[in-house]
Design a protein around this motif. Sequence first.
Motif, PDB file in Angstrom:
ATOM      1  N   VAL A 141       0.841  -1.187   0.000  1.00 59.87           N
ATOM      2  CA  VAL A 141       0.000   0.000   0.000  1.00 59.87           C
ATOM      3  C   VAL A 141       0.880   1.242   0.000  1.00 59.87           C
ATOM      4  O   VAL A 141       1.786   1.356   0.824  1.00 59.87           O
ATOM      5  CB  VAL A 141      -0.925   0.025   1.237  1.00 59.87           C
ATOM      6  CG1 VAL A 141      -1.832   1.239   1.213  1.00 59.87           C
ATOM      7  CG2 VAL A 141      -1.747  -1.251   1.315  1.00 59.87           C
ATOM      8  N   SER A 142       0.631   2.136  -0.928  1.00 55.32           N
ATOM      9  CA  SER A 142       1.367   3.396  -0.889  1.00 55.32           C
ATOM     10  C   SER A 142       0.473   4.520  -1.385  1.00 55.32           C
ATOM     11  O   SER A 142      -0.492   4.289  -2.102  1.00 55.32           O
ATOM     12  CB  SER A 142       2.631   3.311  -1.754  1.00 55.32           C
ATOM     13  OG  SER A 142       2.278   3.137  -3.102  1.00 55.32           O
ATOM     14  N   ASN A 143       0.808   5.729  -0.945  1.00 53.45           N
ATOM     15  CA  ASN A 143       0.136   6.937  -1.396  1.00 53.45           C
ATOM     16  C   ASN A 143      -1.393   6.791  -1.350  1.00 53.45           C
ATOM     17  O   ASN A 143      -2.076   7.029  -2.327  1.00 53.45           O
ATOM     18  CB  ASN A 143       0.597   7.260  -2.831  1.00 53.45           C
ATOM     19  CG  ASN A 143       0.153   8.646  -3.252  1.00 53.45           C
ATOM     20  OD1 ASN A 143       0.036   9.533  -2.417  1.00 53.45           O
ATOM     21  ND2 ASN A 143      -0.111   8.825  -4.528  1.00 53.45           N
ATOM     22  N   SER A 144      -1.903   6.396  -0.210  1.00 51.87           N
ATOM     23  CA  SER A 144      -3.339   6.125  -0.119  1.00 51.87           C
ATOM     24  C   SER A 144      -3.909   6.571   1.215  1.00 51.87           C
ATOM     25  O   SER A 144      -3.177   6.793   2.170  1.00 51.87           O
ATOM     26  CB  SER A 144      -3.602   4.624  -0.300  1.00 51.87           C
ATOM     27  OG  SER A 144      -3.306   4.240  -1.629  1.00 51.87           O
TER      28      SER A 144
END
Lengths: 370, 377
Positions: A288-291
């Motif tokens: 999970v990134s930039n969320s």
Amino acid sequence: MRALGIISFEDNTANIEGLCDHRPVPAIAVMGRYRIVDFILSNMTNSGINNVQVYCKEKPRNLIEHLGDGSHYNINSKRGKLRILYGEKSFSSDVYNHDVANYMLNMQYIEEDSNPYVVVAPSYFVYPIDFNDVLKQHVESRADVTVLYTNAKEAKTQFLGCDVLKLDKFKTVTGFEKNRGKLKSQTISLEAYVMTKKLFIELVTKAAETSSLYWFKDVLADSVGELNMKGYQVKGYVACFNSLPEYYRISMELIDHKRALGLFKPGWPIYTQTNDSCPTIFSESAKVSNSVVANGAIIDGTVEGSIISRGCTIRKGAEVKNSILLPGAYIGENAKLDHVVVDKYAIVHHIKKLEGTNESPVYVQRRDRI
Amino acid sequence: MRANSMVAMILAGGRGSRLYDLTKKVAKPAVHFGGKYRIVDFPLSNCANSDIKTVGVLTQYESVLLNSYVARDHYWGLDTNDGGVYVLTPRERDTTNLEVYRGTADAITANIDFLDSIDPEYVLILSGDHIYKMNYAKMLAYHKEMNADATIAVREVSLKEATRFGIMNTNKDDMIVEFEEKPAHPKSNLASMGIYIFTYKTLRKYLVADAKDPDSHHDFGKDIIPSFLNDKKRLVAYRFRGYWKDVGTVDSLWEANMDLLKENAELDLGDPTWKIYTEDVNSLPQFIGKEAKIEHCYVTQGSVIEGTAKNSVIGTNVVIGKGAKVIDSVIQPGAVIGENAVVTRCIVADDVVVPAGAVCGSAKSAEIELVADNEGE
């Protein structure tokens, strides 16, 4: 603050395609755990407004459930009151179901309120504002009506269909126009007004007498020149949820934490209803990134540049990119989503790939199974 | 069932000194668990889910936060007209001076007037420092079915573990015949969970007698249960299968948090039929940064993660800075892990700021390091 809060509803220029089929704009889920109405309502209660009326054009079920008695918005349960009001009788045609008609039908609740002022604002504009500052300017400027506005920099694509304020150099309103996207910079009315309750009732009555199709903004436009209307500039973050692409764009923009802090100001809480969800589980295979992620989700797959709401499930091998999952959405194994808005409790399971664009994100219906 | 046929009394007065700085300013039941909860949320939510209406919470040590917290009974839906959460602290009375609670039984004895005012048929005695989900209504049904004077919840442990618990020796009908506190040579593997249901009339007599006994410790395990056994009262063991953990030490608190990460975790906090309720803190959702890596973690709202988190429980409003690494750790609410800091096998206490570049704990250490603010402010 000695004002009655009135949360008005938006006119038909605002339509978040798909999402609006199932609930009114104020009840639409946003940023993983909020509803659009939470922002304006929290502004009111944070400003010390203890009596709030939320007007609902149609489909009140969702809103009634979410708002409840208002205690989770910090409304004093004895001294204050949250009312959800709507036209109890049916309108012979949708064109008659406008704000003025609903105020007229509930006039006794407006009249019996003891506050000398009203703060009227719709929920589809979101921004942080302390209404005490607005009332202060309103009183000091001796205005009859104070109209909130923002200086929009991208008015060719944003705030389309919204009212444009014509202001003179003393910030007196000299006219209203529509934003048809011709100019980059525009003075956009937030359709939020401060005035005495007495004047508000007069204007509502005048509107009803003038035309049975008049919205409140129409009677204001008629009153330019007669009334002393002043603008109040809202500096800082302002956004308007008036279409699906805008809903998508604003949501994507707020994934950036620094940007989001323009809307979620420290010391200015945005209240919502708790769901008692447990924390979110990120499994060993999660990437999970930039969320933005709410609680109660289970993430086994890949998430990039997306908003994951309460209770969503993303199975192994699934890829959710540049997308918005509303509460309870389920993304099955190996499904790949890019630029998609998945409505509540929808199941994306049998389809391998869904791809939209910034201008037209794919919308997956509530409780749909694809 | 009459609304208040069973009243729950939660013993929440202990300091929990083996949690060291975690309980320096708050009592053990108020210590955070699982990112967003407090330990006392578990018995309170169990009560609410078991349809118990009236809950007394007996507090003593550092009770300001705990008292105001549990008094907000609407957090757990316990704010009904015929019930509520009652905060019961030691008090000064007409005939006696202010006296602290001398033991678990004394805490109940000191509030006999409260219990009398509710007039329950049964009293459920709970601990404010255990993590588990349990339906007390089922235990009450068993208590009634067995026509018991007292029912004690037990769980099966290994004989090796049994040396650390109060052990119930039972006959073939699960009637308790003997109670041994931390036996060197256990005869049974049924460990008491510190959860009792008493028929109130009977308990009341024993509490009144115990108060007058100068040699008593005024403790349920040491005094009340043995007296019941001496008098051949009907004591029944109620076998509980499911997750239960006493989180009395830094290591056990860490372990219980880590248990949440296990696949098909026994303690499933996501079960919609048995939610654990807690305060709603109006935090933002989680913001996961562009360079963040989150693997095998339990993360709650309000956290802002720019760095790496692995095998960890991340609490409310925790910040993990760029380049920071959090591994095999529990980060309590409000803590900030500075940029490039490395935290391994630690519990970082509430609101502690780990400075940028700092190194806490180690993968090799046998014990879990507690990172707390030692400024004492």
